[in-house]
Scaffold this active site. Structure first.
Site, PDB file in Angstrom:
ATOM      1  CE  LYS A  16       0.488  -5.715   2.609  1.00 45.19           C
ATOM      2  NZ  LYS A  16       0.678  -6.982   1.841  1.00 45.19           N
ATOM      3  CB  SER A 109      -3.045   1.155   4.881  1.00 45.89           C
ATOM      4  OG  SER A 109      -2.296   2.335   5.080  1.00 45.89           O
ATOM      5  CG  ASP A 141      -1.272  -7.410   6.381  1.00 46.84           C
ATOM      6  OD1 ASP A 141      -0.575  -8.283   6.941  1.00 46.84           O
ATOM      7  OD2 ASP A 141      -1.557  -7.443   5.172  1.00 46.84           O
TER       8      ASP A 141
END
Length: 293
Positions: A16, A109, A141
């Site tokens: 990201k 992620s 996140d």
């Protein structure tokens, strides 16, 4: 991605970018409130999952300085197994591409891809919102990656709204330095009082302005990181006469946006050899988005 009854292979855990990052306050518990736009990329680590009948969760890949019990993929799988009571186990392999301490969300992620992949492989069928709640226990996140769409994020990063972003190619440059996020957040010089935005303040700018990203917002962490890490400052200086550039997250990665892959690669070819770099295209949604509803 390759799917069989007992395995999921070649699962992308996308990087990201923070197109801007404003820190709007600090909560009594010490967490910072922020506003940012997250952009998914078609570049990241690749994960492979093989179901086990014995209930064990193992990481089959050695990663320097990250023991399995601290790895977010193992922690995500363990959390999901505990939450659901599933008897299943899994072997996890990681093809590591994203640099650590780079502001690209690599570990977060990977955790989200693990939650989504095992939701499918273990046939759990948990809804996305339930997975996002679990994801928040793993890091601020992680919910974004489970959410799976480019997003305007608020709070500590868990309040998410979909935003439509134009197709772009990004040149991402990472100097050979690790920037610890927690240390930057604790810096006294860090700006913590940016004026809050509303979602209507920025989409036209992000979509249409050719001078983006320099034209909208800023990264409140960038000035602090530049003051502490000369390597990051050097990358930003290099871009000054080349293209508008900005740091992602808490660094160390710096990115610039281009209309085409050819433009991005032409600039990449001029970079100093000692910097890691990649050209990546924007994504509209996570590759495993359909693994939750």
């Amino acid at each position: 991605m390759i799917e069989t009854t007992d395995s999921l292979r070649d699962c992308l855990a996308p990087a990201k970018l923070n197109l801007f990052l404003h820190i709007t306050g600090r909560r009594p518990d010490g967490y910072h409130t922020l506003q940012t736009v997250f952009q998914l990329l078609d570049w990241g680590d690749t994960l492979h999952f093989t179901r086990r009948d014995d209930g064990l969760i193992t990481r089959r890949t050695e990663i320097a300085d990250v023991p399995p019990e601290h790895d977010l993929t193992v922690r995500a799988a363990t959390l999901l197994k505990t939450h659901t009571g599933s008897p299943e186990g899994v072997d996890i392999e990681i093809d590591k591409r994203l640099p650590m301490g780079a502001g690209l969300g690599g570990g977060s992620s990977n955790a989200a891809t693990t939650l989504l992949a095992l939701n499918r492989l273990w046939k759990l069928n948990l809804p996305r919102l339930e997975l996002q709640a679990l994801a928040l226990k793993l890091g601020a996140d992680v919910p974004f990656f489970v959410f799976g769409k480019n997003a305007f994020a608020q709070g500590v990063g868990e309040a998410l709204d979909v935003v439509q972003l134009p197709p772009r190619h990004f040149l991402v440059v990472t100097p050979r330095v690790h920037v610890p996020t927690a240390a930057i957040f604790s810096e006294k010089a860090l700006t913590r009082d940016s004026k809050p935005l509303t979602i209507t303040d920025f989409p036209a700018e992000l979509s249409c302005n050719t001078e983006w990203p320099e034209s909208f917002g800023r990264n409140d962490m960038q000035q602090v990181v530049v003051g502490k890490y000369a390597e990051v400052a050097q990358v930003l200086r290099w871009f000054e006469n080349v293209a508008p550039a900005r740091m992602s997250g808490s660094g160390a990665s710096v990115f610039a946006a281009f209309r085409s892959k050819a433009e991005a690669e032409a600039v990449q070819a001029k970079l100093p050899a000692e910097w890691n770099s990649a050209v990546a295209a924007s994504l509209d949604q996570h590759p495993l988005f359909t693994f939750a509803s």
